[in-house]
Design an enzyme around this catalytic site. Sequence first.
Site, mmCIF file in Angstrom:
data_model
loop_
_atom_site.group_PDB
_atom_site.id
_atom_site.type_symbol
_atom_site.label_atom_id
_atom_site.label_comp_id
_atom_site.label_asym_id
_atom_site.label_seq_id
_atom_site.Cartn_x
_atom_site.Cartn_y
_atom_site.Cartn_z
ATOM 1 N N HIS A 243 -49.888 7.012 25.191
ATOM 2 C CA HIS A 243 -49.253 5.901 24.484
ATOM 3 C C HIS A 243 -48.377 6.447 23.377
ATOM 4 O O HIS A 243 -48.722 7.465 22.771
ATOM 5 C CB HIS A 243 -50.305 4.945 23.902
ATOM 6 C CG HIS A 243 -49.746 3.616 23.549
ATOM 7 N ND1 HIS A 243 -49.157 3.368 22.324
ATOM 8 C CD2 HIS A 243 -49.639 2.475 24.267
ATOM 9 C CE1 HIS A 243 -48.736 2.125 22.319
ATOM 10 N NE2 HIS A 243 -49.003 1.559 23.474
ATOM 11 N N GLU A 298 -53.189 -0.427 30.323
ATOM 12 C CA GLU A 298 -52.848 -0.697 31.716
ATOM 13 C C GLU A 298 -53.950 -0.280 32.698
ATOM 14 O O GLU A 298 -54.032 -0.817 33.804
ATOM 15 C CB GLU A 298 -51.534 0.020 32.078
ATOM 16 C CG GLU A 298 -50.350 -0.362 31.208
ATOM 17 C CD GLU A 298 -49.837 -1.762 31.452
ATOM 18 O OE1 GLU A 298 -50.660 -2.695 31.511
ATOM 19 O OE2 GLU A 298 -48.618 -1.924 31.582
HETATM 20 N N1 ACO Z 1 -49.772 11.737 32.248
HETATM 21 C C1 ACO Z 1 -49.466 13.049 32.127
HETATM 22 N N2 ACO Z 1 -48.803 13.554 31.064
HETATM 23 C C2 ACO Z 1 -48.434 12.697 30.114
HETATM 24 C C3 ACO Z 1 -48.736 11.340 30.170
HETATM 25 C C4 ACO Z 1 -49.432 10.870 31.301
HETATM 26 N N3 ACO Z 1 -49.753 9.584 31.426
HETATM 27 N N4 ACO Z 1 -48.236 10.736 29.082
HETATM 28 C C5 ACO Z 1 -47.646 11.675 28.345
HETATM 29 N N5 ACO Z 1 -47.768 12.867 28.975
HETATM 30 C C6 ACO Z 1 -47.309 14.157 28.513
HETATM 31 C C7 ACO Z 1 -45.815 14.330 28.702
HETATM 32 O O1 ACO Z 1 -45.506 14.838 29.979
HETATM 33 C C8 ACO Z 1 -45.480 15.280 27.587
HETATM 34 O O2 ACO Z 1 -45.868 16.583 27.981
HETATM 35 P P1 ACO Z 1 -44.958 17.858 27.593
HETATM 36 O O3 ACO Z 1 -44.884 17.836 26.088
HETATM 37 O O4 ACO Z 1 -45.710 19.005 28.166
HETATM 38 O O5 ACO Z 1 -43.623 17.603 28.234
HETATM 39 C C9 ACO Z 1 -46.426 14.870 26.472
HETATM 40 O O6 ACO Z 1 -47.536 14.227 27.091
HETATM 41 C C10 ACO Z 1 -45.809 13.905 25.485
HETATM 42 O O7 ACO Z 1 -45.200 12.874 26.199
HETATM 43 P P2 ACO Z 1 -44.123 11.895 25.608
HETATM 44 O O8 ACO Z 1 -43.152 11.588 26.704
HETATM 45 O O9 ACO Z 1 -43.561 12.401 24.313
HETATM 46 O O10 ACO Z 1 -44.985 10.663 25.255
HETATM 47 P P3 ACO Z 1 -44.432 9.220 24.969
HETATM 48 O O11 ACO Z 1 -44.942 8.807 23.675
HETATM 49 O O12 ACO Z 1 -42.973 9.091 25.146
HETATM 50 O O13 ACO Z 1 -45.102 8.467 26.194
HETATM 51 C C11 ACO Z 1 -45.867 6.810 27.601
HETATM 52 C C12 ACO Z 1 -45.739 7.264 26.146
HETATM 53 C C13 ACO Z 1 -44.469 6.461 28.116
HETATM 54 C C14 ACO Z 1 -46.716 5.568 27.659
HETATM 55 C C15 ACO Z 1 -46.489 7.943 28.437
HETATM 56 O O14 ACO Z 1 -47.747 8.299 27.926
HETATM 57 C C16 ACO Z 1 -46.574 7.606 29.927
HETATM 58 O O15 ACO Z 1 -45.604 7.789 30.647
HETATM 59 N N6 ACO Z 1 -47.757 7.098 30.404
HETATM 60 C C17 ACO Z 1 -47.894 6.732 31.787
HETATM 61 C C18 ACO Z 1 -47.319 5.341 32.045
HETATM 62 C C19 ACO Z 1 -48.153 4.254 31.388
HETATM 63 O O16 ACO Z 1 -49.385 4.263 31.427
HETATM 64 N N7 ACO Z 1 -47.429 3.260 30.817
HETATM 65 C C20 ACO Z 1 -48.046 2.129 30.132
HETATM 66 C C21 ACO Z 1 -48.047 2.349 28.646
HETATM 67 S S1 ACO Z 1 -48.879 1.033 27.781
HETATM 68 C C22 ACO Z 1 -47.686 -0.193 27.680
HETATM 69 O O17 ACO Z 1 -46.530 0.038 27.537
HETATM 70 C C23 ACO Z 1 -48.159 -1.562 27.801
#
Ligand code: ACO
Length: 358
Positions: A243, A298
């Site tokens: 998140h 989610e």
């Molecule tokens: N699975 C695997 N790796 C992840 C995940 C995940 N679910 N989420 C983040 N990471 C990793 C990224 O790949 C990144 O790794 P790196 O630094 O080695 O490249 C690191 O964690 C940081 O990621 P960011 O992109 O900076 O995190 P951000 O804050 O932008 O992401 C998000 C938030 C978009 C929700 C992300 O965690 C994600 O894509 N989750 C999966 C989709 C999801 O569950 N969406 C619903 C969110 S809740 C809502 O909106 C209602």
Amino acid sequence: MDAGLEKVVAAETVLSDVQGAEGRLIIRGRDVETLALAFSFEQTAKHLWAGFFDDLPDIKAALGKARVAAFARLKPDFVRLAPLAEIEALRAALALAPDGHDAASAIDLVATMAVATGAIAQMKAGRAPVAPDAETGHGADLLQMIRGEAPSPEEARALEAYLVTVSDHGLNASTFVARCVASTRAGLGSAVIAALSGLKGPLHGGAPGPVLDMLDGIGAADRAEGWIRNALDRGERLMGFGHRVYRTRDPRADVLKRVVNTLPASSGRLALAQAIEGRILQKLAAEKPDRKLETNVEYYTAILLEALGIPRGLFTCLFGCGRVTGWIAHAREQLATGRLVRPASIYLGPAAAASAAA
Ligand code: ACO
């Protein structure tokens, strides 16, 4: 600059406070747990909208009437919505609703979301849309329109708890979009359609369907390790985890897990989901030690909506049916500031050419 505007404060709000470090969500002075377990959908709408409209009616009665009116308005167009993907059909249905600024427009939009979601569910199953019941609570009627049969009191309560849990959540992408559109003084319908488009993406509201796809793909807890490793090796994100704001567990995940436990249909899936969740959290902690990745809303949304017999293609529409109350409150709050949202950008293109020929 940060392309995700992570540290940018873009609004002042009385609506919700997402406390990322503590894993706490306060919605207008109430913890999300309290609100979800004690408030009806209609009470939550009133809670969020109080002070933002001069003419707020009795919401339960007005919503009942509005669902009936929305059904009559949409009926001639159901056939054109049927072939579209669920979320696109919902967006198209909203485009037929009025684009006003008053409480009646707000109620109409909430009603249209529910009626269209119900009709889409029925049409995807090859059946005719089920007419709304003006006398029933909004959550129970929504479930009845989706499934074509009256829900049990536990099921109706569970859906309502879901809708309330997701009703508002700070300046998430869809809510920010709603505020931007509202700031132009376009109507509430425009703000809600734009917000719904923002919700569609898998990084925001489009995740719960893929959560079930992931659980199906893994199949059994002892296959989780290999499946997760392969997915991470391919650079995929595990749906329902991580998140932007929470650095600990998303409190809404626990509320929904508690609600799922009240539904008998969930037992097998819930046990599997919990076992797989544990493996995923372990793996994410090992693979991404610099980023605290926890379960988000989610994950248990998917388990809850599935236990209610709602098809996965409809999950994002359901999210919209809950979040629409928050979008509307934010749109009104933004409009009240009287300021157009117009941030600055940094130009990285070429310098202006010295002459037209250059
Ligand atoms: N699975 C695997 N790796 C992840 C995940 C995940 N679910 N989420 C983040 N990471 C990793 C990224 O790949 C990144 O790794 P790196 O630094 O080695 O490249 C690191 O964690 C940081 O990621 P960011 O992109 O900076 O995190 P951000 O804050 O932008 O992401 C998000 C938030 C978009 C929700 C992300 O965690 C994600 O894509 N989750 C999966 C989709 C999801 O569950 N969406 C619903 C969110 S809740 C809502 O909106 C209602």
